[in-house]
Structures are given as C-alpha cells and as structure tokens.
Scaffold this motif. Sequence first.
Motif, mmCIF file in Angstrom:
data_model
loop_
_atom_site.group_PDB
_atom_site.id
_atom_site.type_symbol
_atom_site.label_atom_id
_atom_site.label_comp_id
_atom_site.label_asym_id
_atom_site.label_seq_id
_atom_site.Cartn_x
_atom_site.Cartn_y
_atom_site.Cartn_z
ATOM 1 N N ARG A 100 0.904 -1.351 -0.033
ATOM 2 C CA ARG A 100 -0.002 -0.108 0.010
ATOM 3 C C ARG A 100 0.869 1.172 0.113
ATOM 4 N N GLU A 101 0.579 2.098 -0.789
ATOM 5 C CA GLU A 101 1.385 3.426 -0.902
ATOM 6 C C GLU A 101 0.544 4.416 -0.347
ATOM 7 N N PRO A 102 1.040 5.297 0.601
ATOM 8 C CA PRO A 102 0.472 6.385 1.252
ATOM 9 C C PRO A 102 -0.081 7.484 0.536
ATOM 10 N N VAL A 103 -1.363 7.825 1.038
ATOM 11 C CA VAL A 103 -2.097 8.741 0.329
ATOM 12 C C VAL A 103 -1.662 10.207 0.848
ATOM 13 N N GLU A 104 -1.269 11.033 0.130
ATOM 14 C CA GLU A 104 -0.967 12.201 0.474
ATOM 15 C C GLU A 104 -1.585 13.391 -0.133
ATOM 16 N N GLN A 105 -1.357 14.726 -0.101
ATOM 17 C CA GLN A 105 -2.163 15.644 -0.336
ATOM 18 C C GLN A 105 -2.101 15.610 -2.054
ATOM 19 N N GLY A 106 -3.320 15.801 -2.767
ATOM 20 C CA GLY A 106 -3.343 15.635 -4.060
ATOM 21 C C GLY A 106 -3.391 16.990 -4.596
ATOM 22 N N THR A 137 4.020 20.403 -1.288
ATOM 23 C CA THR A 137 4.379 19.006 -1.860
ATOM 24 C C THR A 137 2.920 18.290 -2.242
ATOM 25 N N CYS A 138 2.660 17.709 -3.321
ATOM 26 C CA CYS A 138 1.318 17.370 -3.864
ATOM 27 C C CYS A 138 1.555 16.144 -4.922
ATOM 28 N N TYR A 139 0.402 15.605 -5.152
ATOM 29 C CA TYR A 139 0.643 14.475 -6.189
ATOM 30 C C TYR A 139 -0.320 14.898 -7.384
ATOM 31 N N LEU A 140 0.117 14.679 -8.405
ATOM 32 C CA LEU A 140 -0.748 14.675 -9.729
ATOM 33 C C LEU A 140 -1.323 13.259 -9.753
ATOM 34 N N PRO A 141 -2.510 13.137 -10.008
ATOM 35 C CA PRO A 141 -3.231 11.825 -9.900
ATOM 36 C C PRO A 141 -2.734 11.179 -11.573
ATOM 37 N N ALA A 142 -2.803 9.853 -11.340
ATOM 38 C CA ALA A 142 -2.545 8.904 -12.806
ATOM 39 C C ALA A 142 -4.038 9.017 -13.498
ATOM 40 N N ALA A 143 -3.897 10.356 -14.183
ATOM 41 C CA ALA A 143 -5.021 10.616 -14.978
ATOM 42 C C ALA A 143 -4.919 11.720 -15.967
ATOM 43 N N LEU A 144 -5.607 11.761 -16.914
ATOM 44 C CA LEU A 144 -5.466 13.101 -17.780
ATOM 45 C C LEU A 144 -5.610 14.161 -17.141
ATOM 46 N N PRO A 145 -5.040 15.335 -17.419
ATOM 47 C CA PRO A 145 -5.165 16.782 -17.118
ATOM 48 C C PRO A 145 -6.569 17.155 -17.890
ATOM 49 N N THR A 146 -7.467 17.978 -17.155
ATOM 50 C CA THR A 146 -8.356 18.299 -17.831
ATOM 51 C C THR A 146 -7.942 19.878 -18.615
ATOM 52 N N VAL A 147 -8.094 19.645 -19.931
ATOM 53 C CA VAL A 147 -7.812 20.795 -20.760
ATOM 54 C C VAL A 147 -9.026 21.254 -21.623
ATOM 55 N N ALA A 148 -9.419 22.318 -21.425
ATOM 56 C CA ALA A 148 -10.810 23.031 -22.319
ATOM 57 C C ALA A 148 -10.197 24.350 -23.122
ATOM 58 N N PHE A 149 -11.025 24.387 -24.199
ATOM 59 C CA PHE A 149 -10.774 25.488 -24.829
ATOM 60 C C PHE A 149 -11.998 26.594 -25.243
ATOM 61 N N GLY A 150 -11.841 27.703 -25.165
ATOM 62 C CA GLY A 150 -12.847 28.417 -25.674
ATOM 63 C C GLY A 150 -13.765 28.485 -24.747
ATOM 64 N N SER A 151 -14.959 29.393 -25.027
ATOM 65 C CA SER A 151 -16.269 29.940 -24.114
ATOM 66 C C SER A 151 -17.079 28.698 -24.153
ATOM 67 N N GLY A 164 -1.386 7.161 -16.773
ATOM 68 C CA GLY A 164 0.119 7.076 -16.528
ATOM 69 C C GLY A 164 0.151 6.754 -15.186
ATOM 70 N N GLU A 165 1.321 7.274 -14.600
ATOM 71 C CA GLU A 165 1.609 6.980 -13.064
ATOM 72 C C GLU A 165 1.248 8.231 -12.158
ATOM 73 N N GLN A 166 1.200 8.040 -10.943
ATOM 74 C CA GLN A 166 0.909 9.185 -10.144
ATOM 75 C C GLN A 166 2.199 10.031 -9.962
ATOM 76 N N ILE A 167 2.435 11.255 -9.925
ATOM 77 C CA ILE A 167 3.458 11.929 -9.967
ATOM 78 C C ILE A 167 3.496 12.995 -8.528
ATOM 79 N N LYS A 168 4.624 12.764 -8.156
ATOM 80 C CA LYS A 168 4.885 13.683 -6.726
ATOM 81 C C LYS A 168 5.599 15.261 -7.117
ATOM 82 N N LEU A 169 4.891 16.198 -6.970
ATOM 83 C CA LEU A 169 5.559 17.262 -7.099
ATOM 84 C C LEU A 169 6.202 18.276 -5.825
#
Length: 235
Positions: A100-106, A137-151, A164-169
């Motif tokens: 089990r990996e510790p869950v820290e601040q997203g 210190t936070c973690y990017l989830p193993a998921a797509l970033p949400t990118v939107a365009f225009g109004s 992908g994998e979770q990334i620690k920033l």
Amino acid sequence: MSGNRRKAFLVSAALMGGAMLMTACQNADTATDAGASQGSSSSSPVATAATPSGSSTGGGGQGSDATSNGTSTSTGTGTGTGKGSEDGVGSGVDTGGGKREPVEQGCGANDISWSTRSESQAGGYILIVAKAKAGITCYLPAALPTVAFGSDGTQAGPAEQSVGEQIKLSGGTAAYAGVNPKTTGTDGGKELDSIIVAIGDDDPDPVSLPVGTITVDEPVVTNWHTDPADAVPFN
C-alpha cells in the motif's frame, strides 16, 4: 438385743445413710461441672472453622479472588490487545502484491506554478509544464489533465491508450503534458489564444494559460510525464 444396743444401731445406720447421700450429691456436682467444661471447649473448633482462611482457590484456574483484612484483590491474565484488521495497519492505495502506498495531498491547480511553450514535433503542439509552488508537496493523479478551450468548453480527449502514473511534485520536480489542439486534416476550427487547465473535472480552481493564437479542432492531451520527451501527442 437390749434397748441401748438397738438405739446405738439405729443412730449408726442413720449416720451412714447421711454420709452416703452427701457423697452422691458431691459426685453429681462433679459430673455436672465436667460436662459444662467439656461443652465449653467443644464450641472452640466450631468458631475456628467459621473464621475465613483469607484465600480461595477454585478449579485450578489462573484467576483468583483473595480477601485479606477486608481488602479484595482480583488477579488474572487477559489478552485484550488487538492489532486491528489488515486494512487498519496502514492506509493508502493498494498498488498490488499486498503493498500500500501512502495517500498524501493531491494537487489542485492553485498549488502549481504553470507555464506553456510551443513545440514543433508531431506537426506542432503545446507543452504544459507544472511545478509545485514553494513550500508545497502534492501529487498529480494517474489521470489525464483536464484541458478545455474557448467559451464553449471544448475539452481535449486522450492522446494515449492508458493512464500514466501518479507524480509527486515538490521543489524543482516538474510534470509535462502535451496538447495537440487540432487533430483533423481539414480546414476550419476555432481560433483561440488561451487554454483552461485543471487537475481533474472536480478541480474548483482551474487556470487560464496563454498560448498564442491556435486553431482548435478535436484536440487531444497526453498524460502527465516526468520527461517532456514522453509528452509528445503523436496522432
């Protein structure tokens, strides 16, 4: 027998009878005293038997309840310590193999310092660069970033087949995602000069990033990567 001798005999008989009566009374009194003495001594063992011994043992058990001088002491051994369930030993995300990996601040969008730059590979794309702000210190989830365009909120689809994998920033660590704003081979599309980025659809603080003038038509975005070379959105 003469009268004097007969008189003397009667007197002697009376004296003997009186002596015998006195002797009998004395013997009766002696017997009574002896009986009373024996009765008094026989009550002593009964009283002794009724006196508490000060300890009690039952059935060979380990516990005991002893009374001494009016104080009750209960002793015994117990095994009431619980280690908890397996899930209680450590919380976190199950990564397989019983680990089990510790869950820290997203990360949220407002935890990150953002930047973008235009790249020429794969027909041209926008590289998004994300770094944690100072002290965070936070973690990017193993998921797509949400990118939107225009109004109208046109949203980029996935440029990769799997997440992908979770990334620690933290500190100087950076994460990269590549956006291809136009994947169609036809003319047309929306002319825009910024993109909206969030960490997942539920991020309450999305940010608007300037990108220069771009044409948007069926856009796609990669997962987060720690190497910018892995964030090229190939068609």
